[in-house]
Design a protein around this motif. Sequence first.
Motif, short mmCIF file in Angstrom:
data_model
loop_
_atom_site.label_atom_id
_atom_site.label_comp_id
_atom_site.label_asym_id
_atom_site.label_seq_id
_atom_site.Cartn_x
_atom_site.Cartn_y
_atom_site.Cartn_z
N HIS A 220 0.83 -1.21 0.00
CA HIS A 220 0.00 0.00 0.00
C HIS A 220 0.86 1.25 0.00
O HIS A 220 1.32 1.71 1.04
CB HIS A 220 -0.91 0.02 1.23
CG HIS A 220 -2.08 0.93 1.10
ND1 HIS A 220 -3.36 0.47 0.84
CD2 HIS A 220 -2.19 2.28 1.19
CE1 HIS A 220 -4.19 1.49 0.78
NE2 HIS A 220 -3.51 2.61 0.99
N ILE A 221 1.08 1.81 -1.19
CA ILE A 221 1.74 3.10 -1.28
C ILE A 221 0.95 4.00 -2.24
O ILE A 221 0.17 3.52 -3.06
CB ILE A 221 3.21 3.00 -1.74
CG1 ILE A 221 3.31 2.63 -3.22
CG2 ILE A 221 3.98 2.02 -0.88
CD1 ILE A 221 4.72 2.80 -3.78
N HIS A 222 1.17 5.30 -2.10
CA HIS A 222 0.57 6.29 -2.99
C HIS A 222 1.69 7.10 -3.61
O HIS A 222 2.61 7.54 -2.91
CB HIS A 222 -0.36 7.24 -2.22
CG HIS A 222 -1.42 6.54 -1.43
ND1 HIS A 222 -2.53 5.97 -2.00
CD2 HIS A 222 -1.53 6.32 -0.09
CE1 HIS A 222 -3.29 5.44 -1.06
NE2 HIS A 222 -2.70 5.63 0.11
N LEU A 223 1.63 7.31 -4.90
CA LEU A 223 2.60 8.13 -5.61
C LEU A 223 1.85 9.09 -6.52
O LEU A 223 0.77 8.76 -7.03
CB LEU A 223 3.55 7.26 -6.44
CG LEU A 223 4.36 6.18 -5.71
CD1 LEU A 223 5.13 5.33 -6.71
CD2 LEU A 223 5.31 6.80 -4.70
N TYR A 224 2.45 10.26 -6.73
CA TYR A 224 1.84 11.22 -7.67
C TYR A 224 2.89 12.24 -8.06
O TYR A 224 3.76 12.62 -7.26
CB TYR A 224 0.62 11.90 -7.05
CG TYR A 224 0.76 12.31 -5.61
CD1 TYR A 224 1.33 13.54 -5.26
CD2 TYR A 224 0.35 11.47 -4.58
CE1 TYR A 224 1.48 13.91 -3.94
CE2 TYR A 224 0.50 11.84 -3.25
CZ TYR A 224 1.07 13.06 -2.93
OH TYR A 224 1.22 13.41 -1.62
N PRO A 225 2.86 12.70 -9.32
CA PRO A 225 3.85 13.67 -9.79
C PRO A 225 3.42 15.10 -9.47
O PRO A 225 2.23 15.39 -9.30
CB PRO A 225 3.85 13.43 -11.30
CG PRO A 225 2.46 13.00 -11.61
CD PRO A 225 1.99 12.22 -10.40
N SER B 160 11.05 -6.07 -2.98
CA SER B 160 10.91 -6.62 -4.33
C SER B 160 9.85 -5.90 -5.14
O SER B 160 9.75 -6.10 -6.35
CB SER B 160 10.58 -8.11 -4.27
OG SER B 160 9.34 -8.33 -3.63
N GLY B 161 9.04 -5.05 -4.49
CA GLY B 161 8.04 -4.32 -5.26
C GLY B 161 6.96 -3.73 -4.39
O GLY B 161 6.99 -3.82 -3.16
N PHE B 162 5.97 -3.12 -5.04
CA PHE B 162 4.89 -2.45 -4.33
C PHE B 162 3.58 -2.54 -5.10
O PHE B 162 3.56 -2.83 -6.30
CB PHE B 162 5.24 -0.98 -4.07
CG PHE B 162 5.57 -0.18 -5.31
CD1 PHE B 162 4.58 0.27 -6.18
CD2 PHE B 162 6.90 0.13 -5.61
CE1 PHE B 162 4.88 1.01 -7.32
CE2 PHE B 162 7.22 0.87 -6.74
CZ PHE B 162 6.21 1.31 -7.60
N ILE B 163 2.50 -2.32 -4.36
CA ILE B 163 1.17 -2.16 -4.94
C ILE B 163 0.85 -0.67 -4.87
O ILE B 163 0.86 -0.08 -3.78
CB ILE B 163 0.09 -2.96 -4.18
CG1 ILE B 163 0.49 -4.43 -4.06
CG2 ILE B 163 -1.27 -2.80 -4.84
CD1 ILE B 163 0.56 -5.18 -5.35
N LEU B 164 0.58 -0.06 -5.99
CA LEU B 164 0.28 1.37 -6.06
C LEU B 164 -1.24 1.57 -6.01
O LEU B 164 -1.97 1.09 -6.89
CB LEU B 164 0.84 1.96 -7.35
CG LEU B 164 0.59 3.44 -7.60
CD1 LEU B 164 1.15 4.30 -6.48
CD2 LEU B 164 1.20 3.86 -8.94
N VAL B 165 -1.70 2.26 -4.97
CA VAL B 165 -3.13 2.48 -4.73
C VAL B 165 -3.49 3.92 -5.09
O VAL B 165 -2.72 4.85 -4.81
CB VAL B 165 -3.49 2.19 -3.27
CG1 VAL B 165 -4.99 2.42 -3.01
CG2 VAL B 165 -3.10 0.76 -2.90
N VAL C 30 -3.96 -0.29 -8.32
CA VAL C 30 -5.34 -0.27 -7.81
C VAL C 30 -5.90 1.13 -8.04
O VAL C 30 -5.79 2.01 -7.19
CB VAL C 30 -5.40 -0.64 -6.32
CG1 VAL C 30 -6.85 -0.63 -5.83
CG2 VAL C 30 -4.78 -2.01 -6.07
N PRO C 31 -6.50 1.38 -9.21
CA PRO C 31 -7.07 2.69 -9.49
C PRO C 31 -8.43 2.87 -8.81
O PRO C 31 -8.99 1.94 -8.21
CB PRO C 31 -7.23 2.70 -11.02
CG PRO C 31 -6.54 1.47 -11.52
CD PRO C 31 -6.53 0.51 -10.38
N TRP C 32 -8.97 4.07 -8.94
CA TRP C 32 -10.32 4.38 -8.48
C TRP C 32 -11.34 3.82 -9.48
O TRP C 32 -11.04 3.64 -10.67
CB TRP C 32 -10.48 5.90 -8.39
CG TRP C 32 -11.87 6.39 -8.12
CD1 TRP C 32 -12.47 6.58 -6.92
CD2 TRP C 32 -12.86 6.78 -9.10
NE1 TRP C 32 -13.75 7.07 -7.07
CE2 TRP C 32 -14.02 7.20 -8.40
CE3 TRP C 32 -12.87 6.81 -10.50
CZ2 TRP C 32 -15.18 7.65 -9.05
CZ3 TRP C 32 -14.02 7.25 -11.15
CH2 TRP C 32 -15.15 7.66 -10.42
#
Length: 357
Positions: free
Chosen positions: A27-32, A70-75, A123-125
């Motif tokens: 569970h991470i959040h990223l945004y530019p 090893s990686g992430f799930i982008l929510v 995991v988009p909206w």
Amino acid sequence: MATTTTTTSSSPSSAAQPPPLPIIDSHIHLYPSSELSTLAWLTPDHPLASQHSVTEFRAATCTSPSQSLSGFILVEADRANSSSQDWTFPLQEIAWMRRLATGTPREGEGHAPADAPLCLGLVPWAPLDRGPAELERYLAAAEREAGPEAWPKVKGFRYLLQDKPARVALADEFVEGLKVLGRRGFVFEVGVDQHRRGKAQLEEVVEMIDRAHDGVEEEEKVVFVLNHLCKPDLTIINQTDPSFIAWRTAMFTLSKCHRTYMKLSGCFSELPDKLKERSAEDIFAAILPWLAVVVAAFGPSRIMFGSDWPVCTVGVGEGAWRKWHKVVDMVCDLAGLSLEDKAMLWSGTAKQAYKIE
């Protein structure tokens, strides 16, 4: 004269070490920075009102000889959507997710082609509240925006319930939308908030799951991934408090459905401000009753590590990821988890829930 035989024993350092346990941050959040204005919650003075990219995330994480990221799930990060009627910004987020997942960044976005393998799931909206026909139309638009290379990484969808009117998730349109996700093999990410909304929101989730699975073939039942322990009130200190009892009851009820998973994440946001500044050991001791309930209810095969980065940094600071990692490590030790159970908690459960190869 007797002969003395000297036996040389292997030192601990010379013994074979187990292979490193991979970590999937679920569970991470990223945004530019170029898309900050599309975030529904953002104000200029918000502590997270700046770019948060893979570059910063890599710097925030820790690795050790016994573990490696090893990686992430982008929510999804809650883009503005005008009550589910305007999909411009959510689809823009999917386009950005595509660039990250396929290693095709725009200049200044904070990720590189080499970062693409870290993105294990998206995991988009999605507008679950608009009914199945509208949801299907949105899913088609989302697939076009993601493109054939990134669409397989879309593992599920989220519609935040924590700030929505009561009983939204029990409307027939919502329940039928959940069944659409189940038929399509997608997870539904559950974001609720008992701390601020009370036990009624937890009771709503229990009923939502029951209705979404009612009359549905086993293989088509939607999988639910519960975020952040459902945000219990971690400011209380008395386990006889009605809030704790209601939360504990809900956890054991929710765990009875084997198609529900729990993220061990998001706790820093529910802590008193002063406790956020304390050591991992102090935080662990303070929230042990909640952690123990989750481990007892779901077991390591349905619990997954998640940081909720960068939200976890608010009031905690740059070392928040490492501090939460240490708290979860102490959970593993106190629960006496085997190496196999630890492997599930750190990465195996996420792979199972999100169908990551």
